[in-house]
Structures are given as C-alpha cells and as structure tokens.
Design an enzyme around this catalytic site. Structure first.
Site, short mmCIF file in Angstrom:
data_model
loop_
_atom_site.label_atom_id
_atom_site.label_comp_id
_atom_site.label_asym_id
_atom_site.label_seq_id
_atom_site.Cartn_x
_atom_site.Cartn_y
_atom_site.Cartn_z
N THR A 38 -66.90 -25.68 17.41
CA THR A 38 -68.26 -25.15 18.15
C THR A 38 -68.58 -23.88 17.62
O THR A 38 -67.62 -23.05 17.56
CB THR A 38 -68.26 -25.28 19.56
N SER A 48 -73.15 -29.89 19.34
CA SER A 48 -73.23 -31.12 19.22
C SER A 48 -73.40 -31.66 17.73
O SER A 48 -72.91 -32.68 17.22
CB SER A 48 -74.57 -31.85 20.14
N GLN A 90 -71.45 -44.64 55.36
CA GLN A 90 -70.17 -44.04 54.71
C GLN A 90 -69.66 -45.27 53.74
O GLN A 90 -69.22 -44.87 52.79
CB GLN A 90 -69.29 -43.72 55.76
N GLY A 119 -68.38 -30.69 56.43
CA GLY A 119 -68.07 -29.19 56.29
C GLY A 119 -66.71 -29.04 55.73
O GLY A 119 -66.40 -28.18 55.17
N THR A 146 -69.62 -32.61 28.83
CA THR A 146 -70.03 -32.00 27.66
C THR A 146 -69.04 -31.74 26.53
O THR A 146 -69.28 -32.07 25.43
CB THR A 146 -70.57 -30.43 28.06
N GLU A 199 -65.64 -32.27 23.95
CA GLU A 199 -65.46 -33.67 23.27
C GLU A 199 -66.90 -34.49 23.09
O GLU A 199 -66.56 -35.76 22.86
CB GLU A 199 -64.46 -34.43 23.74
C1 LIG Z 1 -65.14 -24.88 28.77
C2 LIG Z 1 -65.42 -25.32 27.30
C3 LIG Z 1 -64.23 -25.51 26.65
C4 LIG Z 1 -64.53 -25.85 25.36
N1 LIG Z 1 -63.70 -25.99 24.21
C5 LIG Z 1 -63.93 -25.98 22.95
C6 LIG Z 1 -62.94 -25.82 22.03
O1 LIG Z 1 -61.61 -25.78 22.37
N2 LIG Z 1 -63.48 -26.03 20.68
C7 LIG Z 1 -64.74 -26.08 20.36
O2 LIG Z 1 -64.75 -26.41 19.16
N3 LIG Z 1 -65.54 -26.55 21.15
C8 LIG Z 1 -65.14 -26.32 22.42
N4 LIG Z 1 -66.08 -26.32 23.43
C9 LIG Z 1 -67.69 -26.55 23.01
C10 LIG Z 1 -68.24 -28.01 23.24
O3 LIG Z 1 -67.62 -28.83 22.78
C11 LIG Z 1 -69.50 -27.98 23.16
O4 LIG Z 1 -70.26 -27.08 24.27
C12 LIG Z 1 -70.23 -29.31 23.34
O5 LIG Z 1 -69.92 -29.88 22.14
C13 LIG Z 1 -71.45 -29.21 23.36
O6 LIG Z 1 -72.45 -28.52 22.55
P1 LIG Z 1 -73.44 -27.38 23.17
O7 LIG Z 1 -72.56 -26.60 24.20
O8 LIG Z 1 -73.97 -26.67 21.67
O9 LIG Z 1 -74.38 -28.34 23.59
P2 LIG Z 1 -76.05 -28.66 22.94
O10 LIG Z 1 -75.56 -29.75 21.86
O11 LIG Z 1 -76.95 -27.60 22.64
O12 LIG Z 1 -76.71 -29.42 24.35
C14 LIG Z 1 -77.37 -28.72 25.02
C15 LIG Z 1 -78.13 -29.98 25.93
O13 LIG Z 1 -78.93 -30.68 24.83
C16 LIG Z 1 -78.82 -31.99 24.98
N5 LIG Z 1 -78.79 -32.43 23.43
C17 LIG Z 1 -78.29 -31.91 22.36
N6 LIG Z 1 -78.70 -32.84 21.17
C18 LIG Z 1 -79.21 -33.75 21.74
C19 LIG Z 1 -79.62 -35.07 21.03
N7 LIG Z 1 -79.43 -35.20 19.76
N8 LIG Z 1 -80.42 -36.11 22.02
C20 LIG Z 1 -80.67 -35.46 23.27
N9 LIG Z 1 -80.24 -34.44 23.92
C21 LIG Z 1 -79.71 -33.72 23.05
C22 LIG Z 1 -77.54 -32.17 25.54
O14 LIG Z 1 -77.61 -33.53 26.09
C23 LIG Z 1 -77.23 -31.18 26.34
O15 LIG Z 1 -77.78 -31.73 27.68
C24 LIG Z 1 -65.87 -26.04 24.88
C25 LIG Z 1 -67.00 -25.72 25.68
C26 LIG Z 1 -66.83 -25.35 27.03
C27 LIG Z 1 -67.83 -25.00 27.87
#
Ligand SMILES: Cc1cc2nc3c(=O)[nH]c(=O)nc-3n(C[C@H](O)[C@H](O)[C@H](O)COP(=O)(O)OP(=O)(O)OC[C@H]3O[C@@H](n4cnc5c(N)ncnc54)[C@H](O)[C@@H]3O)c2cc1C
Length: 689
Positions: free
Chosen positions: A183, A189, A381, A449, A470, A472
């Site tokens: 990332t 993504s 419930q 609570g 989010t 993977e």
């Molecule tokens: C705690 C944590 C650990 C992580 N560890 C790693 C790691 O070790 N190595 C690594 O490489 N990455 C890592 N990541 C990154 C993670 O894989 C990315 O955050 C993830 O792939 C999503 O990418 P983004 O954050 O850019 O979200 P975005 O792609 O910007 O998404 C933001 C929003 O836009 C929407 N969206 C995006 N594209 C589309 C589409 N085509 N259609 C409809 N909606 C869309 C999504 O649904 C989402 O709601 C980590 C993230 C976190 C928070």
C-alpha cells in the site's frame, strides 16, 4: 444466631456455591429451571410446541472441531502458563508492541510453534494456530500474519528456490522479521496504480528503488515502525530501453529490500521510516511508512517466479501480459484473505459466546410477583442473538471449506481451483468480516452497560476486528471482484463454456430462473416444506440468478451510453447485492452439506435446527424481493416469518449447548460477565470489591 466458632466466610462460600450451581443449571437447562421461567416462556406463541432438543455437546463439539485442535491447545497452554505474556486490559501502544513481539518470539522459540512451516506443509494447521493466537490477542494474530503469511508468504510464493534457500530459516525463526510493503499513501485498493519504482541498472546489476513523490510513500506497513529488518516492496519494474522513452514499465513486481541493519537495527541508508502512530485498534502491531531514495538492491532480490530480468537487462516471463502477471502475483497472496475470513468467524464465536452466556445469566423484569427472567427469554434478545448464532455456525462450515480448498489448491496448483479459491476467498472474507463487524456492536448492546466495560472485551474485539473489513482488500472492492467473476461465468455459460465448481449451481438455477416462478409452490407453507433444504437452497439460488440476469441486462444497456466504467458504476449497488447473494448461497450449501454429513443423530438434529434458522432468517430479510416476483405468496411469507421466530426460540433453548460446542477456552472468552456461572463475582472483584 451465629454459632460461636463459625467462620463467616464459610457460609458466604457455601451460599455463593449454591448460587453458582443454581445459575449454572439455569445456563444448562434454561427452560427447565423454575416454573416461573416456564410460565414466561409459555407466553410466547411458539413455545407450546417447542420441545427442547437433547444436544450431546461433546459429540457436536468434536464434529465442529478442526483436526488441529491439539496445536491450538498447545498455544493456549503456553499463554495460560505465562501470565507475563498475557495482554492486560490497559496497555500503552509502545508496551503493547513490545509485548506482542515477545509473545510471537515466545510462541516460536519457546513453545515450538512454527507457523511458517505449517504454511508450507499444512495451511490448515497454520490457520488453526492463527485462530488460537487471535484469541490471545488479535494484534498477535495480525503480527504473526504479517511475518509469516505476508512477508514470508511473498518470499516463498513469488520467489524461487534461491529465495527460499536464503530466507526460509530466518523468517521461520524470527531472525528476519519482515514487512509486506504494498500500500502507498495514494494507492491502497488500486494496486496496479502503485508508483514506487524499481529501475534496473545494468552496469551494477542492481535495482534502484525510489519513491518518486509523497503519494508513493509506503503506508500502513505492518512490522515497519519498530521490528522489521526486511520488506517485500511492490514496485513498478522499469527496464532501460534504447529508444527515446529511456525506460519501459513492466508492471508491478515484488522485491526484497533490507530496511534495517541486521546487527545494529539502524535504518539503512536511503530509507526513511516513520511511525503511523496510535490506531483505533491492533496497537500491538507497529505500522509504519517507508520512503526510498535511490536504494540499491542486487538483481537477485527480484522475486522472480512470474517475471525475471537477465544480467543483460532482458525481461522474461511465462505469462504474456502485465495483467496476467499481476493477476498471478495477487493470486498467490490469497492466503491472507483466507486467514481473515476464518479468524473473523472465530471472533464472532467469541463475541457471541460472551453475549449469549451473559444473556442466559442476566435476569431483568418478569411477570408480576414472580422472579425475574433471563433476558434471553425476551423475543427481542433472541432476535438479536439467535440468527447471529446460526450465522456463526454457517460461517464455521463455509470458512472450513475455504481452508480445505485453499490447502488443496496449494498442493495441486490446479488452474480451475485457483480461480475458484480466488473468488471464494474474496467473497467470504468480505461477507464474514462485514457481518462480524456489525454483530460486535449488537453483542455489546445485548450486554447492556456491562458490555461497555473494557474488561468484558467487546471494545477490543470491535476495534481490533474493524479493520478486517479493509485490509487484505477492501470489502466493497472484493465483492466487485466476485460480481465480475459471476458475470464472466454467466457470459461463458451462454457461450457453452464450463463453470468452475463454486458457480456450478448457476447452470441449474439460471434455467429455473428463466422460467416463471411456480404459482403452486409459491403458496406451499407447511413446516416440512419450509424446512426442506431443497426449498431453501432453491430460494437462495433463484435470487442470485435473478440478480445476475438483471444486472447483466442493465450493464449491457448502460454501457452503450456510459461506457463500461460508467455502466459498472451505475449498477454498483446491484452488483454488490449480487455478490453477497451468491456468497450466501455458497454458505448455505456448505451448511446443508455439513448437517447431512454429521454422523451423530443428536448433533445432526441440533445443526438442522440452526441451519433452518439461518436459511429462513435470510429469506425473511429479503422477503420483499421474493414477494415482488411472486416467488413467495403472502401466506407463505407470513409462514416464513412465524417459523423463523419459532426456530429462534427453539435455538434459544439449546443456546448454552451450542456455544459450549465451540469449545472456546475460558481464556479466550475471559470476559468476567460471561466466564462464571455466577456472572458477577469476577466482575465485582475486578472493580475492587
Ligand atoms: C492497520 C492496518 C494495517 C495494514 N497493514 C498493511 C500492510 O502490512 N501492508 C500493506 O501493504 N498494506 C497494509 N494496510 C493497507 C490496507 O491494505 C489498505 O488500507 C487497503 O488495501 C485499502 O486501501 P485504502 O486504505 O487506500 O482505501 P481506499 O481504496 O482509498 O478505500 C476507501 C474507500 O473507498 C472505497 N472504494 C475504493 N475503491 C472503490 C471502488 N473501485 N468501488 C467502490 N468503492 C471503492 C472503499 O470501499 C473504501 O470505503 C494496512 C492498513 C491498516 C489500516
């Protein structure tokens, strides 16, 4: 009057013991504990006919249990015996990170658990360890996943023998802690949009890794802020050319880049590492940001399974295009998704166990002048928790199936299976993690609570698990991949091609969909019919086929005016519903299979009840769709609703046994409100009484 030499604590103890026994029996035989409870329950319309099933928890549990229970026990025993390695409720970020590293090191070096070997030899064993470790602390599960599935997995799956020979042992024994740096700040993504560059220098026989702008800084990289010594860096492979372009972009490839000195742990020259800081959850994992300034690595550090560069700068690959290579690269990394789907189901088991145990023990209100009743006797419930319990069982069998398929795929590398596992893992990961995330809030609320006290675990479960939706692969993006695959299969079906195993059902159900719903069966409303797996599965599949057919028509229509991207976007919600519906069909099919295969009659009966609740609750949730097309007539819709409430009630009567069959160690469900037959004693001790 008190006897002179009486030990006051003795009576307290015996009273407390009696109270515990009473509460325990309430837990085990909820409907039979007192006449008052009977009265309360009998007021529910369905209760009249509700016979309580006898569930042999032991045999149900052994059917549910994966074949790697022993190693899970080993993990639990290790942490049970090491209080110094247990994560306290309150802990600072930096302490948590160090503790998490100590937990992982202890697990590998002291307890003799070797996750990396299991990944290679028996992935199901790895996922079993992941489940157990996640129960200890979800940060530990993710830290382990980063080290072995992501960093280690990229080396063995994207590299070749030379990489395995050089890195396997160091990764295995944690001498080489590493990261998976995919990332970037501007691209998460959209992996194909990554901007980090790896330019080949033919003079020195090296790649030069560069971050061309701030947007290309690697972001969120697990293990980077503190512990990592290496990173698998995903970057565009640039080859020098002899034309006016100067370089040629060969697409995203993976490279091993050392980031810290092996001895001093100092950050290496050209590399800048910053800390992503305190997060909403998973603070035991040290996520960091990485920038590269002309960092040189040997040519050998290209993970060259799908594409290679020779000494004289020539590119070779068995795959013909950038897209094919990209798909093959990502296809090798689905193990992380399998792990998340599987672990998310386990989180749901833990949260459900805490909430249901609490709901069995907690008593509020009741008929006038009668003792208070268990809150699980309230229909509301039950409505919150029983379909959730049914889904938990459904996910258990579906994700177990995914793990088996994945293991088979890793052995055979069968192309069809690869495609199948890719879609199934994307769909199940998205579906299960979204469901669990929502359910965690419901579980918290179901505990009133007390659910809000950190010691009772919902806060950490919810915060740690939330990001499963989010990373993977963002769930919305993954579901689109599933929808895309379904459409591809749909096209192929009409061109006479073969369907992969997962989608095979479409052939039949598309045919039934293309004919009109049967007006006679639309009116059938007997319990036998509604509980017939054939009716349930047909209904699920009918809905999927209908969504598939209608979205295909809409896409064709809109693409004429909007182009393919615009048409896709116009139909996006429809596509997401299609993907979810398909995954629900797969989940139900696996659940029905698991019921039918269960050898013990009492467990089979319990599972059948739970499976029926899962199926009918899903149908009821989407009853509008079924009514709209007259798949279900009004009388049948009403019967489904009634039967769902009735099944919820019957499941409630065996809820204690059903959660016990998960066989989760107390260590994991250690929320004081749920751990004890006397719900309060640990809890009151916790706040100092
Ligand atoms: C705690 C944590 C650990 C992580 N560890 C790693 C790691 O070790 N190595 C690594 O490489 N990455 C890592 N990541 C990154 C993670 O894989 C990315 O955050 C993830 O792939 C999503 O990418 P983004 O954050 O850019 O979200 P975005 O792609 O910007 O998404 C933001 C929003 O836009 C929407 N969206 C995006 N594209 C589309 C589409 N085509 N259609 C409809 N909606 C869309 C999504 O649904 C989402 O709601 C980590 C993230 C976190 C928070």
């Amino acid at each position: 009057m008190q006897a002179p030499n009486r030990d006051p604590t003795a009576e307290d103890d015996s009273q407390s013991a009696a109270r515990r026994i009473q509460r325990l029996s309430l837990h085990l035989t909820p409907a039979a504990i007192s006449p008052d409870d009977h009265r309360q329950i009998s007021r529910l319309e369905c209760a009249k006919a509700a016979a309580k099933l006898n569930v042999d928890t032991k045999s149900l549990s052994s059917y549910m249990r994966g074949k790697h229970r022993e190693i899970q026990d080993k993990v639990m025993d290790y942490f049970n015996n090491r209080p110094d390695l247990q994560t306290p409720v309150e802990i600072l970020k930096d302490d948590h990170r160090e503790l998490c590293m100590r937990q992982l090191t202890g697990l590998v070096r002291e307890a003799g658990i070797r996750p990396f070997r299991y990944i290679v030899e028996d992935p199901a064993k790895y996922f079993a360890v992941l489940e157990a470790v996640g129960g200890v602390d979800m940060s530990l599960g993710i830290k382990m996943g980063v080290q072995y599935s992501l960093w280690g997995g990229s080396v063995i799956n994207l590299g070749t023998k030379k990489h395995k020979d050089k890195y396997f042992d160091g990764i295995d024994n944690l001498e080489y802690p590493g990261c998976f740096a995919m990332t970037e700040l501007h691209h998460g993504s959209n992996v194909q949009g990554l901007q980090t560059m790896a330019t080949f220098d033919p003079i020195t026989d090296e790649f030069v890794i560069d971050t061309p702008n701030d947007g290309a800084i690697k972001w969120w990289i697990g293990n980077a802020a503190v512990h990592g010594k290496f990173a698998t860096v995903f970057a565009k492979l640039m080859l020098p050319t002899h034309d006016e372009r100067g370089v040629s972009d060969m697409g995203v490839h993976a490279f091993i880049v050392p980031i810290r000195d092996m001895k001093t742990h100092q950050t290496l020259p050209g590399i800048e590492i910053n800390d992503c800081g305190h997060k909403v959850g998973l603070n035991g994992v040290d996520n960091g940001a990485l920038r590269f300034r002309a960092v040189r690595i040997p040519r050998d550090n290209l993970l060259n399974r799908f594409g290679d560069v020779s000494r004289d700068g020539k590119y070779t690959s068995s795959l013909p295009s950038i897209n094919k290579r990209f798909a093959a690269t990502l296809g090798e990394l689905v193990g992380g998704r399998v792990g998340l789907a599987y672990s998310s189901g386990s989180v749901l088991k833990v949260a459900g166990t805490i909430a249901i145990r609490y709901s069995l023990l907690r008593q509020q209100f009741g008929p006038p002048k009668q003792p208070e009743v268990s809150i699980l006797d309230y229909q509301s419930q039950q409505h919150k928790l029983m379909p959730m319990l049914a889904s938990t069982y459904a996910f258990h069998f579906a994700t177990l199936h995914l793990v088996e398929k994945y293991s088979e795929m890793k052995k055979t590398h069968d192309e069809q299976l690869v495609a199948d596992v890719h879609s199934l893992s994307a769909g199940l990961k998205a579906y299960v993690t979204s469901y669990t995330a929502k359910s965690l809030s419901i579980c918290r609320e179901a505990c009133g609570g007390h659910g809000y006290a950190a010691v009772n675990r919902f806060g950490s479960l919810r915060n740690d698990h939330d990001i499963f939706q989010t990373f993977e692969g963002d769930n919305t993006v993954l579901l689109q991949q599933v929808a895309g695959d379904l459409l591809k299969q749909y096209k192929e079906k009409f061109q006479g091609g073969t369907l992969t195993v997962t989608w095979n059902y479409l052939r039949e159900s598309m045919n039934s969909y293309l004919s009109q719903p049967n007006p006679v069966t639309a009116r059938w409303e007997s319990e036998d019919h509604l509980r017939d797996p054939k009716f349930q599965l047909d209904a699920f599949r009918y809905r999927t086929s209908r969504l598939l057919q209608s979205v295909a028509v809409r896409l064709r229509k809109h693409s004429k005016t909007l182009g393919s991207f615009g048409a896709w976007n116009r139909c996006l919600n429809h596509l997401l519903t299609l993907a979810e519906s398909h995954i629900e069909s797969v989940i139900l099919a696996k659940f029905i299979e698991a019921v039918q295969n269960c050898p013990d009659a009492s467990s089979r009966a319990a599972l059948k009840l739970v499976c029926d609740l899962y199926a009918l609750d899903q149908i009821w949730k989407d009853i509008g769709t079924y009514r709209n097309v007259d798949y279900v007539a009004p009388n049948k819709a009403k019967a489904i609703h009634k039967l769902t409430a009735y099944l919820s009630f019957r499941v409630r009567n065996i809820a204690g046994e059903l959660i016990d069959a998960f066989d989760i160690p107390d260590y994991v469900t250690r929320a004081p409100i749920a751990m004890q037959s006397d719900a309060y004693s640990q809890y009151t001790q916790h706040v100092g009484f």
